[in-house]
Motif scaffolding. Sequence first.
Motif, short mmCIF file in Angstrom:
data_model
loop_
_atom_site.label_atom_id
_atom_site.label_comp_id
_atom_site.label_asym_id
_atom_site.label_seq_id
_atom_site.Cartn_x
_atom_site.Cartn_y
_atom_site.Cartn_z
N ILE A 90 -46.66 -64.24 -81.07
CA ILE A 90 -45.91 -65.15 -79.92
C ILE A 90 -46.33 -64.64 -78.59
O ILE A 90 -46.38 -65.17 -77.45
N TRP A 91 -46.52 -63.31 -78.60
CA TRP A 91 -46.64 -62.56 -77.04
C TRP A 91 -48.12 -63.07 -76.85
O TRP A 91 -48.43 -63.27 -75.62
N VAL A 92 -48.89 -63.17 -77.51
CA VAL A 92 -50.29 -63.66 -77.23
C VAL A 92 -50.14 -64.97 -76.61
O VAL A 92 -50.93 -65.19 -75.67
N MET A 93 -49.40 -65.75 -77.21
CA MET A 93 -49.53 -67.31 -76.92
C MET A 93 -48.65 -67.50 -75.77
O MET A 93 -48.65 -68.18 -74.74
N SER A 116 -44.14 -54.65 -66.83
CA SER A 116 -44.49 -53.28 -67.28
C SER A 116 -44.96 -53.36 -68.91
O SER A 116 -44.47 -54.00 -69.65
N TYR A 117 -45.88 -52.43 -69.10
CA TYR A 117 -46.26 -52.30 -70.34
C TYR A 117 -44.88 -51.68 -71.37
O TYR A 117 -44.83 -52.20 -72.45
N ARG A 118 -43.98 -50.98 -70.71
CA ARG A 118 -42.94 -50.46 -71.46
C ARG A 118 -42.06 -51.93 -71.89
O ARG A 118 -41.50 -51.89 -72.86
N ARG A 119 -41.84 -52.56 -70.72
CA ARG A 119 -40.86 -53.73 -71.10
C ARG A 119 -41.75 -54.72 -72.04
O ARG A 119 -40.91 -55.05 -72.84
N GLN A 120 -43.12 -54.90 -72.07
CA GLN A 120 -43.46 -55.62 -72.93
C GLN A 120 -43.60 -55.08 -74.51
O GLN A 120 -43.26 -56.00 -75.64
N LEU A 121 -43.79 -53.91 -74.59
CA LEU A 121 -43.64 -53.35 -75.64
C LEU A 121 -42.05 -53.24 -76.44
O LEU A 121 -42.06 -53.66 -77.54
N ALA A 122 -41.29 -52.92 -75.68
CA ALA A 122 -39.67 -53.38 -75.89
C ALA A 122 -39.51 -54.97 -76.35
O ALA A 122 -38.98 -55.03 -77.34
N MET A 123 -40.28 -55.71 -75.91
CA MET A 123 -39.93 -57.15 -76.27
C MET A 123 -40.72 -57.54 -77.52
O MET A 123 -40.22 -58.07 -78.28
N ILE A 124 -41.98 -56.57 -77.80
CA ILE A 124 -42.39 -57.01 -79.01
C ILE A 124 -41.72 -56.09 -80.25
O ILE A 124 -41.32 -56.93 -81.17
N LEU A 125 -41.04 -55.46 -79.99
CA LEU A 125 -40.22 -54.68 -81.00
C LEU A 125 -38.76 -55.35 -81.04
O LEU A 125 -38.00 -55.45 -82.24
N THR A 179 -41.49 -65.36 -68.31
CA THR A 179 -41.36 -64.10 -67.67
C THR A 179 -40.76 -63.15 -68.60
O THR A 179 -40.81 -61.68 -68.21
N GLU A 180 -40.23 -63.49 -69.60
CA GLU A 180 -39.98 -62.75 -70.82
C GLU A 180 -40.95 -61.90 -71.26
O GLU A 180 -40.67 -60.39 -71.82
N PHE A 181 -42.21 -62.41 -71.18
CA PHE A 181 -43.57 -61.57 -71.62
C PHE A 181 -44.25 -61.13 -70.64
O PHE A 181 -45.50 -60.62 -70.92
N ARG A 182 -43.69 -60.64 -69.45
CA ARG A 182 -44.50 -60.17 -68.33
C ARG A 182 -43.80 -58.91 -68.06
O ARG A 182 -42.60 -58.59 -68.15
#
Length: 902
Positions: free
Chosen positions: A601-604, A616-625, A611-614
């Motif tokens: 889903i993050w890739v898509m 910083s890297y830390r924010r995006q990693l948290a979203m993935i988890l 904006t939920e998937f944009r």
Amino acid sequence: MANFVCIFFCFQHFFILFHDTGAMPESSAETIRGSKSSVHIGAIFDTDNTLDGVIAEISMNLAISDFYALHPNYQTRLHLRVTTAKDLVDTAGAAVDLLENFQVDAIIGPQISAAAPFLVELGEKSQVPIISFFEASPTLSLIESPYFIRVAENDSVQVKAISAVLQKFNWHEVVLVYEDTDYGTGFISYLVDALQETNIRVAHMSAIPKSAEDFQISKALLKLMTMQTRVFIVYMNTALASRLFALADQNGMMSKGYAWIITAGLSNSLNVLDSDVVDSMDGVLGVRSHVPKSKELASFDRRWKRELHLMKPNSPLTGINFSGLWAYDTICALARAAEKILPPTNPSFVKPNTSESRIDFASLGAPRIGSRLRDELRNTRFKGLSGEFNLINRQLESSVFEIINVIGNGRVVGYWTPEKGISQNLGPNYKNGLKQIIWPGDSTTTPTGWAIPSLKIGVPVKLGFPEFVEQRKNGNKTTYTGFSIDVFSAVLETLDKDLGFKVLHDFIGFEDETGLMDGSYDDLLLQIKNKKFDAVVGDTTIVANRTDYVDFTLPYSESGWTMLVLAKGDNRKNMWIFLKPWTWDLWLTVGTSCIFITIVIWVMEHNTENTEFRGSYRRQLAMILMFPFYAFVIPQRELVVRDCSRFVLVVWLWLAFILMQSYTASLSSILTVDKLEPTFDNLERLRTKDHFIGFQRGCFVGNLLEKQFNFSRSQLKSYGTIQEYHEALSNGSKNGGVTAIFDEIPYIRVFLKAYGSQYTTAGPIYRTVGFGFVCTYTTIENETKMDEIEKRYFGEKVTSATLAPTISTGSSSLRAFNFGGLFIIAGIATLLAIAISERYIWQRPVAFIRQYLTSDHPANRIELAAQPTAETDAGDHSPEVHQDSGNSGRISGRIKEDIAVE
């Protein structure tokens, strides 16, 4: 030949009498006869030695005086001549004397049944009616003997009454005890025919000689005691019957369970028997003729007793019997008949011309009135003391019989008629059945008709598991209780109800001198084969090899045996029990699936306006988890914007919903069911020398473990109680105990009831048939009663269903393999969505392949040029042909532009 012998003795007696008294001239005979209106009647009795003879003589003398007192205007008179005869020879001589010297017109008698055939033949030759109110041989044919008249009940009717009594009490087998004479065998033939018509079997016939000694009678009675049939029909004269019943009482055959029936000849004479003999007959049933009560009968009885006192002041007689009543009516009938025929004036006897040297019955002469007197008697009808006097075919009609119970001189408990059968009374107030009967032994319980010897029931004696069989000794009294005993008692209740009588039994413990069980269960069952026991009741398992020498009932308990081991403990006390519903591979698979779907889903969604998937890297990693949980926690929020992303999210929610429901069900099962896990469930490992195996002492399981499961004998240990089970399993093999105990499920149920929190079962259930009784097949009629017995000892019904949770040793946790199909479907759907959404992922490899093919295969360049790519058409409508590798940079740049535009 018998007739010729009788005739010889008759003439011998006659000649002795002739030489003693001298020849009587004809004029003397005429003087004896008296007036021309006299009719002379001869009677042959034993008035010196028999009570029946005394009764008959008194009754006939009273009848003559009573009759002519009531009929003084009659022109004829009967003159009675009584002759005493003690045996067959005396009877024959007396008959000839009466015919020759007294020229009688009729003869009453004989009292001796054996003399009846000769006397009947003599009466036929001399044409003198022979009238008998005593029991003569039933073999005498009234049709073939035209001058023989019986003033007594018809034996063919009496046997029907006896047969009805047997049917009333459902007695299907009888033993006949009779006098071994023509008198006895003749009646028995009638009785056997009547019984066969009603399907009543004669189990045995005991003929007792008239001259039998007491020891011979006792020997015959002892033989009857060994038979199962307990219904006896007695047909004999009063003298022999008195001795028979006195000896039967002494031998215990007048006790509870026996049934005796006496015929009319004996029933009619109860009041002339000795009081001690009558007391020994208490409880006997009898069939006798019915005499209606009347004022005339009561008056006659008083006058008869007065006459008895005058004639025989020392006589033991207390009353008159039926023979006396028939004797009275016989005289009255003869007086009526004689008046109607009025004898002629000339001598009654016609003497044929015979040589003086020749002796023949013809020389006795023939009375002129013999045939006429016989015929008139046949037509004479009146109401006598014994009832209606009516001769049918020269036989007294008998239509009603009384059924008496010998208590004292006998009390009437019912009646039998050909029309209505058995009833309690006669007349309009008809009531079916019989009154209360007191049977031998003062019992009010109807005898079953046959005896089952008290069954000897073998019972195992052991210290352990008293819930099944327990022996309790209190002094000399031993009682047995337990589940098996109670089930057997319930079976007997049903059996007693079906059979209609109680099956007697005695429990006998199979023990040695020390009070312990005398061997194994196999040894106990062998006692049936050796005739020591009739059956075995206890916790006896039905095993194939035992059926070779004993028979079992259907099982009454749960079947099978299994392994008992220590339990690990209660899973509910584990703080990590929430992980128990899933195995580690399923937890790992679910986690991996969550991360995989989130990445997809993050890739898509990463290059979109979402904006939920944009960030910083830390924010995006948290979203993935955290994204899989957001879908459940914030379902109303729009987390994705692209259609393919929404499709993947739906697939994930569908997968998560199924996993969540399965987890909840598995966790609920673990939390609500107390399921103990075994510490040991590997049967192969048990065969090593490090482990010891236990079994119940005396049980067949020990032999199976050694012979079929190949355990060493040194590994096996036997125990007898649940306490020993507990100690052995607690200690374990290393401390002198055992690793596991093999036993049958019912015993394990008892053990787990006491120590259920510490132990459990493991491994498969090895099936057996279950417990059974070694006796005839019976069942408990009421299944509820069986349930009550089981709950009394075990708390609940012993079934495989209730034992299954304990026996199960497999893990209840769900594995990844259980959801393999679900993960495959979700994975395929997710890959398909990302392939459609992110086409560059697969277009770039295609382009590289195309470039490779173009540079290495010139022949394909024209074909490739003729087929422009979709990207080229979509991005630029003017055709471009790339012919060398120098254009690869432009192609790459064009692809990037297309991706950027998209």
